[in-house]
Design a protein around this motif. Structure first.
Motif, PDB file in Angstrom:
ATOM      1  N   ILE A  51     -12.130   4.774   3.475  1.00  0.00           N
ATOM      2  CA  ILE A  51     -11.021   3.924   3.961  1.00  0.00           C
ATOM      3  C   ILE A  51     -10.748   2.778   2.735  1.00  0.00           C
ATOM      4  O   ILE A  51     -11.735   2.176   1.972  1.00  0.00           O
ATOM      5  N   HIS A 155      -8.289   7.684   2.644  1.00  0.00           N
ATOM      6  CA  HIS A 155      -7.188   7.245   3.511  1.00  0.00           C
ATOM      7  C   HIS A 155      -7.030   5.626   3.125  1.00  0.00           C
ATOM      8  O   HIS A 155      -7.793   4.744   3.329  1.00  0.00           O
ATOM      9  N   THR A 187      -4.427  10.200   1.611  1.00  0.00           N
ATOM     10  CA  THR A 187      -3.243   9.925   2.604  1.00  0.00           C
ATOM     11  C   THR A 187      -3.039   8.343   2.582  1.00  0.00           C
ATOM     12  O   THR A 187      -3.817   7.444   2.306  1.00  0.00           O
ATOM     13  N   SER A 188      -1.880   8.166   3.275  1.00  0.00           N
ATOM     14  CA  SER A 188      -1.202   6.526   3.120  1.00  0.00           C
ATOM     15  C   SER A 188      -0.889   6.347   4.579  1.00  0.00           C
ATOM     16  O   SER A 188      -0.076   6.965   4.924  1.00  0.00           O
ATOM     17  N   THR A 189      -1.059   5.203   5.122  1.00  0.00           N
ATOM     18  CA  THR A 189      -0.549   4.711   6.433  1.00  0.00           C
ATOM     19  C   THR A 189      -0.190   3.253   5.931  1.00  0.00           C
ATOM     20  O   THR A 189      -0.708   2.517   5.333  1.00  0.00           O
ATOM     21  N   GLY A 211       0.922  10.072   6.536  1.00  0.00           N
ATOM     22  CA  GLY A 211       0.052   8.905   7.169  1.00  0.00           C
ATOM     23  C   GLY A 211       1.102   8.575   8.340  1.00  0.00           C
ATOM     24  O   GLY A 211       1.722   9.443   8.846  1.00  0.00           O
ATOM     25  N   GLU A 229      -6.343   4.818  13.559  1.00  0.00           N
ATOM     26  CA  GLU A 229      -6.331   5.469  12.236  1.00  0.00           C
ATOM     27  C   GLU A 229      -7.546   6.144  11.846  1.00  0.00           C
ATOM     28  O   GLU A 229      -7.816   7.109  11.449  1.00  0.00           O
ATOM     29  N   GLN A 233      -9.158   9.787  11.383  1.00  0.00           N
ATOM     30  CA  GLN A 233      -9.929  10.081  10.021  1.00  0.00           C
ATOM     31  C   GLN A 233     -11.098  11.184  10.499  1.00  0.00           C
ATOM     32  O   GLN A 233     -11.497  12.075   9.662  1.00  0.00           O
TER      33      GLN A 233
END
Length: 445
Positions: A51, A155, A187-189, A211, A229, A233
């Motif tokens: 993360i 992430h 990935t992106s949130t 995300g 989140e 993952q």
């Protein structure tokens, strides 16, 4: 129904599986994907996570926004363990790496917490630079030979209350960058703090980055979001999941949901991103058929492909054949409509119409916002005709159209956009206290 012995169930259903010959017809098609639930084993350790937290420390974060971000970030460190890797990046006009892919053992957590609590607000907002630095940190963990291949993905979680005003600011270019990172496994949130962040910029990153977009002002809620989140993952069943449909007119079908349509190996596929344990995704299409001369049955095929979550290399596939009957007018059954399928398709389409209308409103293009709803009115009314919830759906449609034709600011629009996006993707909110809450813009004051 899909083939067995895979972690994915694939189904395809028409809203009516008959078409009378000699007439034009429009049919709704619902393709549902459901990921198997991973078994819960006593004493079984979850997979490690990689993360990168990216925290906005620009001047607008002064006070409660930065406090919320700090407390949430510290809360995340307390949920991680020695097998996990955490990076922390802070940005205003400058970008600083506070924690670079460190194991979250006791010493790692202590150092991370000290670095996070030392944050102070600064200048302007180089959002893209900070986010991309977080992605680099996550990628380094993936490439680090010392980790012995334990991390096939990373992430990035971006926490911000504002909008980029330094560096790259174009939502389309941000989306391209996010999509390229996601294809490489990062990935992106985004977590919008308050009601004044740029929905256009952060949505572009989250949507193309595979995300999610969340919103809150409370540290406890942001921790809930980040916990959700992290949990997802650790429960990925399929990476880079894509759908392909084959059959007459399907290549021209109108998508009523909102998934990227991509050229893959010479054909067009709908890209759904990563699927987690027990998750269901739905693709809705509207298909037009020209008149057929003679009764017959036509064959169609839905197929899916994805990468194994552990190796991120081995491709897996599943198929689902289905049919549509073209029948003599005397044999056509008007009551044979699958109302549950029609309602689901209509609800998904309504969510997309509302979401896109609100995005136009966010840009200040009120005419386009209204047109994006009005242009679908007749087709939508035809789809919901005779449904028990037709009046309710049409009222919701009209309410959205009326609201987006003028300036709309504050938390109510941000929450409405989030709700529409989550409905389209069948995603949980993670914020338990917000379930069923009616939002007004007083909440943002």
């Amino acid at each position: 129904m899909s083939q067995n012995n895979t972690p994915i169930t694939l189904t395809a259903r028409w809203d009516h599986d008959q078409v009378p010959v000699g007439k034009n017809a429009t049919r709704g098609l619902l393709i549902e994907v459901e990921a198997a639930k991973l078994p819960v084993e006593a004493g079984h350790e979850r997979p490690p996570v990689n993360i990168a937290l990216v925290i906005d420390r620009s001047g607008s974060m002064q006070g409660e926004p930065l406090f919320a971000a700090i407390e949430a970030a510290v809360g995340v460190t307390e949920q991680l363990g020695p097998a996990d890797r955490l990076s922390v990046v802070a940005y205003d006009h400058a970008v600083d790496v506070l924690v670079d892919g460190k194991a979250m053992d006791a010493e790692g957590r202590r150092k991370a917490e000290l670095a996070i609590r030392s944050l102070r607000t600064g200048g302007t907002t180089a959002l893209a630079d900070g986010w991309l630095q977080g992605a680099r940190c996550a990628a380094r963990v993936m490439d680090d030979e010392r980790n012995k291949g334990a991390f096939q993905a990373g992430h990035v979680v971006l926490l911000t209350d504002g909008c980029a005003n330094r560096g790259e600011t174009d939502p389309d270019k941000l989306a391209d960058l996010a999509a390229n990172l996601a294809e490489r496994g990062v990935t992106s949130t985004c977590v919008g703090i308050g009601a004044h962040y740029s929905a256009l910029q952060v949505t572009a990153i989250a949507e193309a980055g595979q995300g999610e977009l969340h919103q809150s002002t409370e540290p406890s809620e942001i921790i809930e979001v980040l916990s959700g989140e992290i949990g997802e993952q650790t429960q990925i069943v399929a990476r880079n999941f894509s759908l392909h449909v084959k059959g007459t007119n399907l290549h021209q079908a109108r998508q009523l949901t909102r998934y990227r349509k991509m050229p893959v190996n010479g054909r067009r596929e709908y890209f759904l991103g990563n699927l987690v344990s027990g998750q269901k995704r739905q693709l809705a299409l509207l298909v037009e058929f020209e008149p057929r001369e003679n009764p017959h049955t036509e064959d169609f095929l839905a197929s899916a492909s994805w990468l194994d979550p552990e190796t991120a290399l081995e491709e897996q596939q599943v198929t689902c054949p289905f049919t549509l009957d073209f029948v003599a007018p005397a044999d056509f059954d008007p009551a044979g409509r699958d109302e549950a399928v029609a309602e689901t398709i209509a609800t998904l389409w309504l969510a997309r119409q509302g979401y896109e209308a609100m995005m136009h409103n966010e840009r200040g293009d009120f005419a386009a916002a209204s047109h994006s709803v009005e242009s679908n009115r007749d087709l939508f009314d035809d789809l919901v005709a005779d449904l028990d919830i037709a009046a309710e759906l049409q009222h919701s449609r009209d309410t959205v159209q009326e609201r987006v034709t003028r300036q709309w600011d504050g938390v109510s629009k941000k929450e409405a956009m989030l709700l529409a996006r989550k409905r389209m993707r069948a995603k949980p909110d993670f914020r338990a206290a917000h379930e069923g809450r009616e939002w007004t813009d007083v909440d943002s004051e």
